[in-house]
Design a protein around this motif. Sequence first.
Motif, PDB file in Angstrom:
ATOM      1  N   TRP A 119       0.713  -1.324   0.088  1.00 28.53           N
ATOM      2  CA  TRP A 119       0.018  -0.340   0.024  1.00 28.53           C
ATOM      3  C   TRP A 119       0.781   1.134   0.265  1.00 28.53           C
ATOM      4  N   GLU A 120       0.631   1.995  -0.960  1.00 26.56           N
ATOM      5  CA  GLU A 120       1.369   3.389  -1.089  1.00 26.56           C
ATOM      6  C   GLU A 120       0.345   4.451  -0.813  1.00 26.56           C
ATOM      7  N   SER A 121       0.671   5.243   0.295  1.00 22.50           N
ATOM      8  CA  SER A 121      -0.149   6.218   0.803  1.00 22.50           C
ATOM      9  C   SER A 121      -0.258   7.459  -0.208  1.00 22.50           C
ATOM     10  N   ASN A 148       4.867   2.994   3.709  1.00 22.99           N
ATOM     11  CA  ASN A 148       4.023   2.161   3.102  1.00 22.99           C
ATOM     12  C   ASN A 148       3.664   0.887   3.779  1.00 22.99           C
ATOM     13  N   VAL A 191       6.403   5.765  -8.159  1.00 25.86           N
ATOM     14  CA  VAL A 191       5.802   4.562  -7.594  1.00 25.86           C
ATOM     15  C   VAL A 191       6.419   3.426  -8.466  1.00 25.86           C
ATOM     16  N   TYR A 204       8.782   0.537  -6.638  1.00 26.85           N
ATOM     17  CA  TYR A 204       8.404  -0.935  -6.103  1.00 26.85           C
ATOM     18  C   TYR A 204       8.858  -1.826  -7.086  1.00 26.85           C
TER      19      TYR A 204
END
Length: 633
Positions: free
Chosen positions: A81-83, A90, A331, A335
């Motif tokens: 999960w990326e805020s 995260n 992003v 990742y």
Amino acid sequence: MSQLKTLEAYQKAYQKSIENPEEFWDEIAHQFLWKEKWTKTLEWNFAEPNIKWFINGKFNITENAIDRHLLTSANKTAFIWESNFVDKPNRIITYQNLHDEVCKVANTLKSFGVKKGDRVCIYMPMIPETIFAMLACARIGAVHSVVFAGFSASALAGRIQDSDCKVVLTTDGAYRGVKDIPIKAVVDEALQTCPFVEKVLIYKHTNTAITLTNRDVIWQNVVTNASQLCTPELMNSEDVLFILYTSGSTGKPKGVVHTCGGYMIYTCYSFQNVFQMNLDTDSKDLFWCTADVGWITGHSYIAYGPLLAGVSSVIFEGVPSFPDAGRFWNVIDKYKVTHFYTAPTAIRALEACGLEFVTPYKLNSLKVLGSVGEPINEEAWHWYHKNIGKENCPIVDTWWQTETGGILISALAGVTPTKPSFATLPLPGIQPLLVDEKGDEILGNNVEGNLCIKFPWPSIIRTTYGDHARCKQAYFETYPGLYFTGDGCRRDENGFYRITGRVDDVMNISGHRIGTAEVESAINSHTDVVESAVVGYPHDIKGQGIYAYVIAPSTTKNHDNLRKEILAEVTKIIGAIAKPDKIQIVSGLPKTRSGKIMRRILRKIAEGEITNLGDTSTLLDPAVVEEIVKGRI
Ligand code: WT7
């Protein structure tokens, strides 16, 4: 698993799926975990419609999406999960974590008295808890109805009422870029007209101040201590899995109903084949679908599809433009996303911001790019292909709908050919055809017509909640014996399909589906509005924009003020996504002698095509057209 790896394999599978659909889907369905096997594969007619797949099969979708992976991949990442905020840590959720959290929410719902078949509304932002909530419902056999958290209180209330939800799940607030939206307050307002809702479960996310009532329960106070074990409810294939509201050309949004068995088989199969991720348990492939879970794309390709396939994916809370237009690319690099799935409107918006937001990033982890939600124009396709995919990544342009549950027409990445702005070929099991106005099939290639499907696939819509007649009327009556998509489509010389857009009164605004009737009804609720007509028009970024023609009484002098109030009214009744881009105040609308608004003419004027308005001789008052043309914005 059933991944097709070559063009020949695709062709063979397609052939088999047409000649013997039941055997074809039977083989695929056998790869899932069933508690009891089905006794009959398919029963159908499009006249009622009555469609049933894997009859009498018993299982639970969450055992297939979660428990099944625990033996081999308990510590594999299910979600990163990326805020909304770049500097906020995260969260990594493994399949084991997912299992535990889903069971905790499931047990909490049970403690509220939620039982199999009860409806639960989920009005939450893009956080892992939203996925836990959906799967928790599925675990206990409750029916989830996720409502996009950008919809207004009145739109939310309408959906809660329509499906008579017993419980609502929400958060205190939601972050979207620089905004901090108090969404619990929206729920409070909606529930003023929903006295039957028994409990509201609130996940504290933003620490925005909220007021609590007797029915409110704070998530962190109850879920945290709930048991991490919850025996999955035994579900029948044709039990309802979820309801998702979508707009049609008339009336209020309808609740599209999907059932457990067919939806599971088709979302998993389409996910595996379209995106072609490496499905080994130790694979480093990482999927990212940027849609909101409040739409079907989020249901099928954030929640169910990737989990059923056992892959790792990203959940992103924020927006593409915050803190700047490089966020997506940031992003992806952060990742090492390998498979990226987004909408043309986002691509066009980011393209407009300039390459300086792209060049700082490597993007060398990417293998496959996807597009969904609206036709992708060639310009955007090439920009995406060159600047994001570095001419190394196939683009899958995936055509489908809320009603279809999963992708129906698309290339299979790296397996079948692609062509800019073409969705290309149907997936195995999908039998598209083009028909003319009379409903006759248009044969051959290099032709254009209305897109229909002639045979059911496992995740086809079963009904519209509480109103089966509406389902029949909207999809199965226009062309008897066929499922009608509402889309126009061209088939090129190679048999590739290109969707040209809706042929009904449904608009596609930034990939969001909005009915003209809904917007008109919201505008008309303003006391100074006599009548209105709404049409879509081409918009550089949004794909389509909303053009509203509004009749105001001659006594209304301040038109700027009226426009502002109309925007506020639409935001209040539907939500900001339905705000018209242009509002033209007119003294009349072009109508036929029988009183029907001639939208064709209004569409042309909105498009700026004023030299050739076609036949206006049937109009009651042709002078009205001249006035509208003069005053166009
Ligand atoms: C309508 C369905 C399916 C997920 C998101 C939208 C349009 C969707 C494409 C595409 C051209 C597309 C169609 C369709 N559409 N994907 N790849 N190319 N048009 O779901 O809100 O149910 O809208 O979106 O017009 O009918 P939805």
